[in-house]
Design a protein around this motif. Structure first.
Motif, PDB file in Angstrom:
ATOM      1  N   SER A  16       0.831  -1.198   0.000  1.00 41.41           N
ATOM      2  CA  SER A  16       0.000   0.000   0.000  1.00 41.41           C
ATOM      3  C   SER A  16       0.870   1.255   0.000  1.00 41.41           C
ATOM      4  CB  SER A  16      -0.920  -0.006   1.225  1.00 41.41           C
ATOM      5  OG  SER A  16      -1.752  -1.138   1.237  1.00 41.41           O
ATOM      6  N   TYR A  17       1.869   1.289   0.871  1.00 43.41           N
ATOM      7  CA  TYR A  17       2.778   2.433   0.908  1.00 43.41           C
ATOM      8  C   TYR A  17       3.521   2.578  -0.420  1.00 43.41           C
ATOM      9  CZ  TYR A  17       2.362   3.139   6.004  1.00 43.41           C
ATOM     10  OH  TYR A  17       1.913   3.424   7.266  1.00 43.41           O
ATOM     11  N   ARG A  18       3.900   1.462  -0.985  1.00 44.33           N
ATOM     12  CA  ARG A  18       4.648   1.501  -2.246  1.00 44.33           C
ATOM     13  C   ARG A  18       3.844   2.175  -3.349  1.00 44.33           C
ATOM     14  NH1 ARG A  18       4.351  -2.684  -6.094  1.00 44.33           N
ATOM     15  NH2 ARG A  18       5.913  -2.534  -7.742  1.00 44.33           N
ATOM     16  N   TYR A  19       2.570   1.842  -3.458  1.00 39.15           N
ATOM     17  CA  TYR A  19       1.759   2.429  -4.519  1.00 39.15           C
ATOM     18  C   TYR A  19       1.399   3.872  -4.238  1.00 39.15           C
ATOM     19  CZ  TYR A  19       1.441  -2.167  -6.619  1.00 39.15           C
ATOM     20  OH  TYR A  19       1.757  -3.361  -7.209  1.00 39.15           O
ATOM     21  N   GLU A  77       3.729   5.779  -3.160  1.00 41.00           N
ATOM     22  CA  GLU A  77       5.073   6.344  -3.318  1.00 41.00           C
ATOM     23  C   GLU A  77       5.704   6.746  -1.981  1.00 41.00           C
ATOM     24  OE1 GLU A  77       5.134   9.451  -6.231  1.00 41.00           O
ATOM     25  OE2 GLU A  77       4.421   8.134  -7.830  1.00 41.00           O
ATOM     26  N   LYS A  78       5.287   6.109  -0.898  1.00 40.38           N
ATOM     27  CA  LYS A  78       5.916   6.317   0.401  1.00 40.38           C
ATOM     28  C   LYS A  78       6.974   5.228   0.581  1.00 40.38           C
ATOM     29  CE  LYS A  78       1.803   8.393   2.514  1.00 40.38           C
ATOM     30  NZ  LYS A  78       0.807   8.306   3.623  1.00 40.38           N
ATOM     31  N   TYR A  79       8.073   5.386  -0.144  1.00 38.42           N
ATOM     32  CA  TYR A  79       9.022   4.290  -0.287  1.00 38.42           C
ATOM     33  C   TYR A  79       9.778   3.962   0.993  1.00 38.42           C
ATOM     34  CZ  TYR A  79       7.931   4.846  -5.199  1.00 38.42           C
ATOM     35  OH  TYR A  79       7.260   4.928  -6.394  1.00 38.42           O
ATOM     36  N   GLU A  80      10.110   4.960   1.785  1.00 37.08           N
ATOM     37  CA  GLU A  80      10.819   4.669   3.034  1.00 37.08           C
ATOM     38  C   GLU A  80       9.914   3.891   3.988  1.00 37.08           C
ATOM     39  OE1 GLU A  80      12.489   8.165   4.707  1.00 37.08           O
ATOM     40  OE2 GLU A  80      13.883   8.518   3.041  1.00 37.08           O
ATOM     41  N   ASP A  81       8.653   4.309   4.085  1.00 43.64           N
ATOM     42  CA  ASP A  81       7.700   3.578   4.920  1.00 43.64           C
ATOM     43  C   ASP A  81       7.480   2.168   4.379  1.00 43.64           C
ATOM     44  OD1 ASP A  81       7.355   5.767   6.584  1.00 43.64           O
ATOM     45  OD2 ASP A  81       5.601   6.501   5.512  1.00 43.64           O
ATOM     46  N   ALA A  82       7.412   2.070   3.056  1.00 40.06           N
ATOM     47  CA  ALA A  82       7.211   0.757   2.441  1.00 40.06           C
ATOM     48  C   ALA A  82       8.385  -0.163   2.725  1.00 40.06           C
ATOM     49  CB  ALA A  82       7.011   0.908   0.929  1.00 40.06           C
ATOM     50  N   ALA A  83       9.609   0.359   2.637  1.00 39.53           N
ATOM     51  CA  ALA A  83      10.794  -0.460   2.886  1.00 39.53           C
ATOM     52  C   ALA A  83      10.792  -0.985   4.323  1.00 39.53           C
ATOM     53  CB  ALA A  83      12.061   0.350   2.622  1.00 39.53           C
ATOM     54  N   ALA A  84      10.406  -0.141   5.266  1.00 39.87           N
ATOM     55  CA  ALA A  84      10.357  -0.565   6.666  1.00 39.87           C
ATOM     56  C   ALA A  84       9.314  -1.662   6.859  1.00 39.87           C
ATOM     57  CB  ALA A  84      10.047   0.627   7.560  1.00 39.87           C
ATOM     58  N   ALA A  85       8.180  -1.527   6.185  1.00 41.97           N
ATOM     59  CA  ALA A  85       7.121  -2.538   6.301  1.00 41.97           C
ATOM     60  C   ALA A  85       7.542  -3.845   5.640  1.00 41.97           C
ATOM     61  CB  ALA A  85       5.825  -2.015   5.690  1.00 41.97           C
ATOM     62  N   PHE A  86       8.203  -3.761   4.487  1.00 39.55           N
ATOM     63  CA  PHE A  86       8.698  -4.977   3.842  1.00 39.55           C
ATOM     64  C   PHE A  86       9.657  -5.730   4.763  1.00 39.55           C
ATOM     65  CE2 PHE A  86       7.604  -3.336  -0.549  1.00 39.55           C
ATOM     66  CZ  PHE A  86       6.890  -4.451  -0.940  1.00 39.55           C
ATOM     67  N   ALA A  87      10.524  -4.992   5.454  1.00 35.11           N
ATOM     68  CA  ALA A  87      11.486  -5.629   6.361  1.00 35.11           C
ATOM     69  C   ALA A  87      10.773  -6.411   7.458  1.00 35.11           C
ATOM     70  CB  ALA A  87      12.409  -4.578   6.968  1.00 35.11           C
ATOM     71  N   LYS A  88       9.633  -5.900   7.931  1.00 37.63           N
ATOM     72  CA  LYS A  88       8.884  -6.582   8.973  1.00 37.63           C
ATOM     73  C   LYS A  88       8.080  -7.762   8.424  1.00 37.63           C
ATOM     74  CE  LYS A  88       8.603  -2.497  11.909  1.00 37.63           C
ATOM     75  NZ  LYS A  88       7.740  -1.497  12.562  1.00 37.63           N
ATOM     76  N   ALA A  89       7.994  -7.847   7.107  1.00 40.33           N
ATOM     77  CA  ALA A  89       7.297  -8.977   6.470  1.00 40.33           C
ATOM     78  C   ALA A  89       8.276 -10.043   6.004  1.00 40.33           C
ATOM     79  CB  ALA A  89       6.468  -8.473   5.289  1.00 40.33           C
ATOM     80  N   ALA A  90       9.501  -9.997   6.506  1.00 42.63           N
ATOM     81  CA  ALA A  90      10.579 -10.845   5.991  1.00 42.63           C
ATOM     82  C   ALA A  90      10.224 -12.324   5.964  1.00 42.63           C
ATOM     83  CB  ALA A  90      11.849 -10.625   6.812  1.00 42.63           C
ATOM     84  N   THR A  91       9.511 -12.791   6.962  1.00 38.98           N
ATOM     85  CA  THR A  91       9.249 -14.231   7.040  1.00 38.98           C
ATOM     86  C   THR A  91       8.326 -14.727   5.934  1.00 38.98           C
ATOM     87  OG1 THR A  91       7.429 -13.829   8.609  1.00 38.98           O
ATOM     88  CG2 THR A  91       9.605 -14.328   9.529  1.00 38.98           C
ATOM     89  N   VAL A  92       7.527 -13.838   5.350  1.00 36.91           N
ATOM     90  CA  VAL A  92       6.631 -14.285   4.285  1.00 36.91           C
ATOM     91  C   VAL A  92       7.137 -13.935   2.890  1.00 36.91           C
ATOM     92  CG1 VAL A  92       4.564 -14.267   5.715  1.00 36.91           C
ATOM     93  CG2 VAL A  92       5.179 -12.207   4.447  1.00 36.91           C
ATOM     94  N   ILE A  93       8.067 -12.981   2.791  1.00 43.39           N
ATOM     95  CA  ILE A  93       8.512 -12.601   1.454  1.00 43.39           C
ATOM     96  C   ILE A  93       9.707 -13.417   0.968  1.00 43.39           C
ATOM     97  CG2 ILE A  93       7.648 -10.260   1.787  1.00 43.39           C
ATOM     98  CD1 ILE A  93      10.517  -9.311   2.015  1.00 43.39           C
ATOM     99  N   GLN A  94      10.382 -14.128   1.850  1.00 42.99           N
ATOM    100  CA  GLN A  94      11.583 -14.849   1.442  1.00 42.99           C
ATOM    101  C   GLN A  94      11.314 -15.945   0.412  1.00 42.99           C
ATOM    102  OE1 GLN A  94      14.764 -13.991   2.104  1.00 42.99           O
ATOM    103  NE2 GLN A  94      13.738 -12.209   2.982  1.00 42.99           N
ATOM    104  N   THR A  95      10.091 -16.415   0.344  1.00 46.44           N
ATOM    105  CA  THR A  95       9.741 -17.448  -0.634  1.00 46.44           C
ATOM    106  C   THR A  95       8.752 -16.921  -1.664  1.00 46.44           C
ATOM    107  OG1 THR A  95       8.000 -18.266   0.851  1.00 46.44           O
ATOM    108  CG2 THR A  95      10.167 -19.337   0.982  1.00 46.44           C
ATOM    109  N   ASP A  96       8.589 -15.615  -1.737  1.00 43.87           N
ATOM    110  CA  ASP A  96       7.629 -14.990  -2.652  1.00 43.87           C
ATOM    111  C   ASP A  96       8.389 -14.135  -3.663  1.00 43.87           C
ATOM    112  OD1 ASP A  96       5.753 -13.356  -3.911  1.00 43.87           O
ATOM    113  OD2 ASP A  96       4.488 -13.188  -2.137  1.00 43.87           O
TER     114      ASP A  96
END
Length: 220
Positions: free
Chosen positions: A99-102, A104-123
């Motif tokens: 949501s943040y990415r779309y 264009e809140k890229y810094e917020d999006a990057a922080a949120a992606f980092a907290k989603a690490a356990t689900v994105i590693q295989t996605d």
């Protein structure tokens, strides 16, 4: 779940024009070539990811109530508040990151992606989105972690179209023209030959080849 799906789709629909406006502010030749690909193929990549043409078609007025960008922002804020109180929800963080990415809140999006690490590693798609977000949120571009994320995404799925797009962009950024052309030729093979996306990719491959020739001539 329905509200979450609607949020993701609406965020994309609402933010795409603004995203294009922001992208035009980039001045480098490499960015211009990359953007010639990323914008035209966005809808095609969505189709390839979900396998459902309806997913990229806005619903009719009769099928869903009209939502404003303020409505979408309120939903995003609500999700962020919920995660602040209950942070042990990697899938929720992934949705917030997108949501943040779309928006264009890229810094917020990057922080949120980092907290989603356990689900994105295989996605592969999420890894690619994370790579793009990091590249947009710092001055180093695709150097370092973004390129590593793209490599992981392609190791999981060599045919991930968005990963191929950005891997080519990363290679172009470091002036590795053979790799750029190879990634984008693989991408081209995934697209309908008569589509606007395929034409955009073909044009960008040709530009990369011209820049490769110009660079080689300058060194001689």
């Amino acid at each position: 779940a329905t509200a979450q799906q609607e949020l993701q789709r609406r965020v994309l629909d609402e933010a795409t024009p603004a995203q294009g406006t922001g992208l035009r502010r980039h001045s480098s030749k490499q960015a211009a070539i990359v953007l010639a690909i990323v914008l035209p193929v966005a809808a095609t990549l969505t189709y390839l990811s979900v396998g459902n043409p309806a997913a990229i078609t806005p619903p009719s007025v009769q099928s869903a109530p009209v939502m404003t960008q303020a409505d979408v922002q309120a939903m995003v804020d609500s999700l962020a508040a919920r995660l602040a109180s209950n942070p042990d929800d990697p899938s929720g963080w992934l949705m917030l990151a997108r949501s943040y990415r779309y928006f264009e809140k890229y810094e917020d999006a990057a922080a949120a992606f980092a907290k989603a690490a356990t689900v994105i590693q295989t996605d592969p798609l999420a890894l690619t989105e994370y790579a793009e977000t990091l590249a947009r949120s710092n001055q180093a571009g695709f150097k370092g972690q973004p390129t590593q994320l793209l490599e992981r995404a392609l190791s999981l799925n060599p045919s991930e179209a968005f990963a191929l797009t950005l891997a080519g962009a990363a290679a172009l950024e470091r002036q590795d023209y053979p790799a750029t052309i190879d990634y984008w030729q693989q991408l081209l093979a995934l697209l309908p030959s008569d589509s606007d996306a395929a034409q955009a990719v073909t044009s960008s491959i040709e530009r990369a080849r011209r820049e490769q020739a110009e660079t080689a001539a300058a060194k001689n």
